[in-house]
Design an enzyme around this catalytic site. Structure first.
Site, mmCIF file in Angstrom:
data_model
loop_
_atom_site.group_PDB
_atom_site.id
_atom_site.type_symbol
_atom_site.label_atom_id
_atom_site.label_comp_id
_atom_site.label_asym_id
_atom_site.label_seq_id
_atom_site.Cartn_x
_atom_site.Cartn_y
_atom_site.Cartn_z
ATOM 1 N N ASP A 1 0.908 -1.074 -0.084
ATOM 2 C CA ASP A 1 -0.049 -0.154 -0.036
ATOM 3 C C ASP A 1 0.820 1.188 0.159
ATOM 4 O OD1 ASP A 1 -2.121 -1.833 0.498
ATOM 5 O OD2 ASP A 1 -2.505 -1.044 2.376
ATOM 6 N N TYR B 1 5.978 -9.927 7.088
ATOM 7 C CA TYR B 1 5.885 -8.491 7.400
ATOM 8 C C TYR B 1 6.123 -8.442 9.047
ATOM 9 C CZ TYR B 1 2.933 -7.502 2.976
ATOM 10 O OH TYR B 1 2.852 -7.446 1.829
#
Lengths: 244, 244
Positions: free
Chosen positions: A51, A109
């Site tokens: 994003d 992540y």
């Protein structure tokens, strides 16, 4: 020739990994510089999107080229052309059946928090703030509950429009160091905003705004409203992509 | 009433701590906001300057006020007016003979490096890059050589114009974590650019561009040219100021 590159980037000034109209993406910049260097139209395929504002320690992407340039010269040559918030860290040769997205087995992540009543000017660009007190032990229990194969429909942005929301999280690790908390998640794939929603859900758990029962319900019902708030992009790092 | 405040700031967008003509300082902003809140002309006295771009985890400053405002309300009220890269973290009452600069016994600075051939987009704003290989053990020996009372004339910027360049460094600690090096220095006072010059000298040692003999010579002769290069401000943090 097909090459896989490893890229580090600071997402702050970009609209995200993937090309978009009217916005500057990391993919676009890399394609421009690679095309210029290799004197042909280069299209790169990332391991997946990140994003707007999300960072990557090790994003992976592949591209094909007919150029006879020596492989090890590519990173250095491209890095001298890139803005300083994007760097190619490595390159390796791959077979034609390798694909940066489809061959990816797992992704890791990292999400960074600091726990403080007062915001931290030095960390604000790269961390999310959590107001104390926070129950770290219940956050770990929430992490354990989310680990495994589940329908993560409640943990993805409604905007995603994806059909199959079943994913496997292999590992959720929470580590506390001084006034900081590090959340590391390894999974076989992640839905739109999934890590940022999990980060938010675990903090809401730690703050008592959500219960373990709510997390269980969120997994069972797929109701996004049961999983708390999406946490900010600036504290999220794509740490690694794992291939066979 | 005399108050001591603890301030964290991100130095990136400022000309440094101290008021200057035609440049935005942290001191100036704090004085403006405190004056506005307390409805009188507030002058603040810092524990010392920090250069343009240098950060502070715990800078200390005092000010006097006749305002009857409750002390604990000041940080919150001022923080809501401050830009997000400056925050007051704490406040305490002090006697009239306390002075943030003259009463300071020791200061602790932190300097952050990462060791990598390729620059790191995520860390570039807050670290200095060191190209490998680097001999960490000789850096530690250099640190030991600089510890104690010395004339640090070779380790300060010629621009300082100060007469007495003798200072005592109580402690130099070097820590290696993955590809990062943290340099922590505690001393009774620091000359202009001193920590950044020491950071540069220790890296030059580690790279073989300076020898331990050069460091010894620099201390003995006061020759700035024997102590290497001044390292960047963005990797330097005023970590703490110690009072009795």
């Amino acid at each position: 020739m097909r090459y896989l590159i490893t890229i580090e980037y600071n997402g702050k000034n970009y609209s995200g990994w993937q090309n978009q109209k009217n916005a500057l993406s990391i993919q676009q910049i890399l394609e421009e510089k690679l095309s210029f260097l290799l004197k042909e139209d280069i299209k790169i395929y990332g391991s997946g999107r990140t994003d707007s504002g999300v960072h990557a320690v090790n994003q992976k992407a592949h591209f094909d080229t007919n150029s006879g340039i020596q492989m090890h010269k590519i990173p250095l040559a491209v890095n001298t052309m890139l803005p300083k918030d994007i760097r190619i860290k490595g390159i390796e040769k791959k077979d034609k059946d390798f694909h940066a997205l489809y061959s990816a087995k797992r992704k890791i992540y990292l999400y960074k928090f600091y726990v403080s009543r007062i915001s931290s000017p030095i960390r604000d660009d790269y961390y999310a703030q959590v107001i104390p007190p926070i129950d770290f032990e219940i956050m770990k229990k929430g992490g354990a509950m989310l680990t495994g194969e589940h329908d993560f429909k409640a943990f993805c942005s409604a905007r995603s429009g994806i059909k199959n929301t079943v994913r496997t999280i292999h590992r959720i690790e929470l580590e506390q160091k001084n006034d900081e908390i590090f959340l590391e998640i390894e999974g076989n794939g992640f839905l739109y905003n999934m890590v940022r929603i999990i980060a938010g859900a675990l903090v809401f758990l730690g703050k008592g705004k959500l219960s373990l029962e709510d997390i269980k319900q969120a997994l069972e019902t797929g109701d996004r409203k049961k999983a708390g708030k999406t946490f900010p992009a600036r504290a999220l790092y794509l740490k690694d992509v794992i291939y066979d």
